[in-house]
Motif scaffolding. Structure first.
Motif, PDB file in Angstrom:
ATOM      1  N   LEU A 254      22.778  40.374 -18.202  1.00 52.60           N
ATOM      2  CA  LEU A 254      21.596  40.024 -17.409  1.00 52.60           C
ATOM      3  C   LEU A 254      21.974  39.084 -16.278  1.00 52.60           C
ATOM      4  CD1 LEU A 254      18.472  39.919 -16.993  1.00 52.60           C
ATOM      5  CD2 LEU A 254      18.512  37.910 -18.474  1.00 52.60           C
ATOM      6  N   ARG A 255      22.705  38.057 -16.590  1.00 57.41           N
ATOM      7  CA  ARG A 255      23.064  37.077 -15.563  1.00 57.41           C
ATOM      8  C   ARG A 255      24.060  37.652 -14.554  1.00 57.41           C
ATOM      9  NH1 ARG A 255      22.694  31.485 -18.927  1.00 57.41           N
ATOM     10  NH2 ARG A 255      20.445  31.644 -19.198  1.00 57.41           N
TER      11      ARG A 255
ATOM     12  N   GLY B 142      24.155  40.779 -13.658  1.00 63.86           N
ATOM     13  CA  GLY B 142      23.321  41.649 -12.834  1.00 63.86           C
ATOM     14  C   GLY B 142      22.482  40.867 -11.837  1.00 63.86           C
ATOM     15  N   LEU B 143      21.952  39.723 -12.251  1.00 65.83           N
ATOM     16  CA  LEU B 143      21.156  38.899 -11.342  1.00 65.83           C
ATOM     17  C   LEU B 143      22.008  38.317 -10.221  1.00 65.83           C
ATOM     18  CD1 LEU B 143      18.836  37.054 -13.883  1.00 65.83           C
ATOM     19  CD2 LEU B 143      18.198  38.867 -12.282  1.00 65.83           C
TER      20      LEU B 143
ATOM     21  N   CYS C 159      12.420  40.175 -13.810  1.00 65.84           N
ATOM     22  CA  CYS C 159      13.564  41.090 -13.913  1.00 65.84           C
ATOM     23  C   CYS C 159      13.189  42.475 -13.384  1.00 65.84           C
ATOM     24  CB  CYS C 159      14.038  41.199 -15.359  1.00 65.84           C
ATOM     25  SG  CYS C 159      14.937  39.758 -15.947  1.00 65.84           S
TER      26      CYS C 159
ATOM     27  N   CYS D 133      21.156  46.941 -11.254  1.00 71.42           N
ATOM     28  CA  CYS D 133      19.957  47.345 -11.997  1.00 71.42           C
ATOM     29  C   CYS D 133      20.297  47.656 -13.451  1.00 71.42           C
ATOM     30  CB  CYS D 133      19.312  48.559 -11.339  1.00 71.42           C
ATOM     31  SG  CYS D 133      18.588  48.258  -9.735  1.00 71.42           S
TER      32      CYS D 133
ATOM     33  N   ILE E  32      20.981  44.449 -15.413  1.00 76.26           N
ATOM     34  CA  ILE E  32      19.745  43.712 -15.696  1.00 76.26           C
ATOM     35  C   ILE E  32      18.979  44.385 -16.822  1.00 76.26           C
ATOM     36  CG2 ILE E  32      17.508  43.021 -14.751  1.00 76.26           C
ATOM     37  CD1 ILE E  32      18.954  42.654 -12.050  1.00 76.26           C
TER      38      ILE E  32
END
Length: 132
Positions: free
Chosen positions: A16-17, A19-20, A77, A121, A124
């Motif tokens: 997640l991080r 991807g961000l 998100c 994408c 995330i």
């Protein structure tokens, strides 16, 4: 008397991080050319202005939402994923214009940019699943 124990903090998934961070870097990198547009009075000027505004909006929206999405909140998100999909639109003229106008470098750059946006994408989405 009951003892109150603190539960360990919910650790967010690394994808997640990643991807961000990738989405933020792509959004900022996509907005930089928008600052250097030059209008020459041709029929392409309105399209150039629309692409510049779109790129700047994607960058500002991503920067505003990344702080809220960092801890895995679903709404921000999903909004960042939508912004990344919208950020692919300015790359489409590289595929639609004649090869004489764009050149192979523009097509290769567009393919790499689209692949990185889709990778952000995917990271995330995977991170949101693991964060729950």
């Amino acid at each position: 008397m009951t003892a109150i124990t603190a539960s360990p903090p919910l650790r967010r998934a690394v994808p997640l991080r990643i991807g961000l961070v990738l989405a933020t870097l792509l959004a900022v990198a996509g907005a930089v050319p928008a600052l250097m547009i030059g209008l020459d009075g041709s029929a392409w000027d309105p399209i150039v202005i629309i692409i510049a505004v779109l790129s700047g909006g994607v960058a500002l929206g991503t920067l505003a939402l990344v702080a809220f999405a960092w801890n895995g909140r679903r709404g921000p998100c999903i909004a960042i994923i939508a912004l990344q999909i919208v950020s692919v639109l300015p790359a489409l003229p590289a595929f639609l214009l004649p090869a004489e106008e764009t050149g192979p470098g523009a097509v290769i750059g567009a393919v790499i940019g689209i692949a990185l946006a889709l990778a952000a994408c995917a990271l995330i989405i995977v991170g949101m699943r693991r964060a729950e």
